[in-house]
Write an enzyme that holds these catalytic residues in place. Structure first.
Site, PDB file in Angstrom:
ATOM      1  N   ASP A  49       0.630  -1.840  -8.158  1.00 43.43           N
ATOM      2  CA  ASP A  49      -0.330  -1.324  -9.123  1.00 43.43           C
ATOM      3  C   ASP A  49      -0.355   0.206  -9.065  1.00 43.43           C
ATOM      4  OD1 ASP A  49      -2.520  -1.996 -10.991  1.00 43.43           O
ATOM      5  OD2 ASP A  49      -3.778  -0.988  -9.506  1.00 43.43           O
ATOM      6  N   GLU A 109      14.773  -3.882   5.743  1.00 42.93           N
ATOM      7  CA  GLU A 109      14.761  -4.376   7.112  1.00 42.93           C
ATOM      8  C   GLU A 109      14.666  -5.906   7.115  1.00 42.93           C
ATOM      9  OE1 GLU A 109      11.395  -4.633  10.564  1.00 42.93           O
ATOM     10  OE2 GLU A 109      11.622  -2.693   9.549  1.00 42.93           O
TER      11      GLU A 109
END
Length: 561
Positions: free
Chosen positions: A225, A275
């Site tokens: 957002d 990751e």
């Protein structure tokens, strides 16, 4: 409603090859506004168990994933975009166990799960903000937010002249722990939504923990957002044109949005997601709500080490005009796709008037013309290279509910301005699933069940999901047919687009080897660019004819036509 004319034998085409690490590049994601999707408890508000119950419906439609609106604990001043706890589920929507069940169920049927993350602001009830209020001026707790002394001899004027996106000033004054009037805090939306100060390292670390919490629970990514927000000008100076900043909620105050430091956050988040990808080969998606003035600035957010994608809102805002659509699409393909990302197309979302009404205005609930144009726009969007997002109810052809009484409106824009001009309740009315009267299957039939949180009009009956599935000419079948072809035809999804010559008022382009899409924006029929019956069309197309307000797809050996 006219009948679409798909050639269903095309669905037997060998599916496009897929790379699990690149699934997002041409994915079609369904936006679930949780409180309006399906209510499993009878309290009148949709919930996570309702979303889980609706997964077979979404799988049948053919989407690749779902984006869930905020379901975190919240006082609901802005329906969950005022987050009080980023690491839990609000009891009105369920609990973490239900969330885990939903994620597992979605993954079993091959549907990705994206969460809505709100990093620009939180709830005024968030423990960190409550701590800041109690700690007083100059405290480390206040440095997590934008606290500043007021102007004037007694500090009674706001620190600057910025306006909030939802109306009124962007600052509110607090009462200090000793009871005196004190500093002001910044809120670019409502006073119940204080903005985080991303120049404070503690905020950065906090959101790292938030992302890891949900990634560890198996989510496939995040819709971010206000992704162009986060950083404000460090000196918080006056805006040179505050009235321009106040005119619309979509305006961009250049001192509060699109600051260069925000790109460092997206590089950090991209590294964090990669990751997780390195562990299992499953790429996690970051898609941003990026409101910036130009496609070129938009492209900066989707460079290879930043967000994977960002919503391209220019198509949503384009008038129904062939030249306007061509300009928007061309700029997106040139500037955004040129970064190595793919364009993320949208026609509807929870903040905008639904296309059927938007394209049919000024008719109260849209019109036959609005419906025809919305059907054509859907096929156009699904034929474009890149990803697409569908807002719940879009696949039903739902118009906007424009006549909700004032006393049921919940949008903070209405509460803060008193104006209905930009309110968003009309596109958030709970979905109709079945039956002839409210709640139309939205609310579970249990003893004492409450009415839906926003009232559904009687005319929702004609848009109910059970009717849509039974009617092969419905909006739903048009979307389902388009999604099936998109999933099987190698020409669609990610790839190139080449414009073709077309008469005025008509857009035509080719995709890959032999697929042509044409859209007639005008009212009168024109000669089709390809002979024969279309593979798929938004209304019935006689061979060689493209009716007004119609889109169609063809497979041809001569895509240069």
């Amino acid at each position: 409603m006219h009948n679409a004319t798909p050639h269903r034998q095309a669905y037997g085409v060998t599916p496009k090859s897929s790379d699990a690490r690149r699934w997002w590049r041409d994915a079609v994601i369904y936006q679930v506004y949780v409180r309006s999707f399906l209510d499993s408890t009878g309290d009148g508000v949709g919930d996570l168990a309702g979303v889980r119950a609706g997964l077979p419906y979404l799988k049948k439609l053919g989407v690749d994933g779902v984006w869930l609106s905020p379901f975190y604990p919240s006082p609901q001043h802005d329906h969950g975009y005022d987050v009080a706890d980023y690491l839990d589920v609000d009891p009105v929507f369920g609990d973490l166990a239900e969330f885990d069940q939903l994620t597992a169920a979605a993954h079993r049927i091959g549907v990705k799960v994206l969460l809505d993350i709100v990093p620009n602001h939180c709830s005024s009830e968030h423990p960190y903000f409550q701590e800041a209020l109690a700690a007083g001026p100059g405290s480390p707790a206040r440095s997590r937010f934008h606290f500043a002394d007021g102007r004037g001899p007694d500090g009674s004027e706001p620190p600057n002249n910025w306006h909030a996106m939802f109306g009124g000033p962007a600052w509110s004054r607090v009462t200090e722990p000793d009871g005196s009037l004190g500093q002001w805090y910044l809120h670019m939306f409502t006073p119940e939504q204080p903005d985080w100060n991303w120049r404070d390292a503690g905020v950065t670390d906090y959101f790292d923990r938030v992302l890891r919490f949900w990634l560890d629970r198996g989510v496939d990514g995040f819709r971010i957002d206000v992704a162009a927000g986060l950083f404000k000008h460090p000196e918080l100076p006056d805006s040179p044109d505050p009235q321009a900043d106040a005119r619309t909620r979509d305006s961009v105050n250049p001192l509060a949005w699109n600051q260069p430091e925000v790109h460092d956050v997206w590089r950090r988040w991209r590294t964090l997601c990669e990751e997780y990808t390195a562990r299992d080969g499953r790429e996690r998606l970051l898609v941003g709500e990026v409101s910036v003035p130009t496609a070129r600035e938009h492209a900066l957010y989707v460079r290879p080490d930043e967000l994977h994608q960002a919503f391209f809102f220019d198509l949503l805002g384009a008038p129904w005009d062939a030249d306007a659509f061509r300009k928007v699409i061309s700029e997106a393909m040139q500037d955004i796709a040129g970064t190595g990302s793919t364009v993320t197309w949208v026609l509807n979302n929870h903040d905008q008037v639904r296309t059927v009404t938007r394209y049919g205005e000024p008719a109260p609930e849209g019109s036959g013309l609005g419906t025809a144009r919305a059907r054509a726009a859907a096929l156009l969007m699904l034929a474009l290279p890149g990803a697409a997002y569908i807002y719940q109810g879009e696949e039903l052809g739902l118009p906007e509910v424009v006549d909700l009484p004032d006393d049921v409106l919940t949008d903070p824009i209405f509460r803060r301005t008193g104006s209905r001009a930009r309110i968003r309740d009309g596109c958030r009315v709970p979905l109709p699933w079945s039956g002839q009267a409210s709640p139309f299957g939205f609310t579970s039939e249990v003893e004492g069940a409450k009415l839906p949180w926003l009232p559904q009009p009687e005319w929702f009956a004609q848009y109910a999901t059970d009717r849509a599935l039974a009617d092969t000419s419905s909006f739903w079948h048009l979307y389902r047919d388009g999604l099936q072809l998109r999933a099987t035809l190698p020409q669609l999804g990610e790839g190139t687009l080449r414009w073709l010559e077309a008469p005025p008022g008509v857009l035509a382009f080719s995709r890959g080897d032999g697929l042509v899409c044409a859209v007639n924006f005008g009212p009168a029929p024109v000669a089709a660019p390809v002979p024969g019956t279309p593979l798929l069309a938004s209304v019935t197309c006689p061979p060689g004819v493209l009716p007004g307000s119609t889109a169609a797809w063809w497979i041809t050996d001569h895509p240069h036509v």
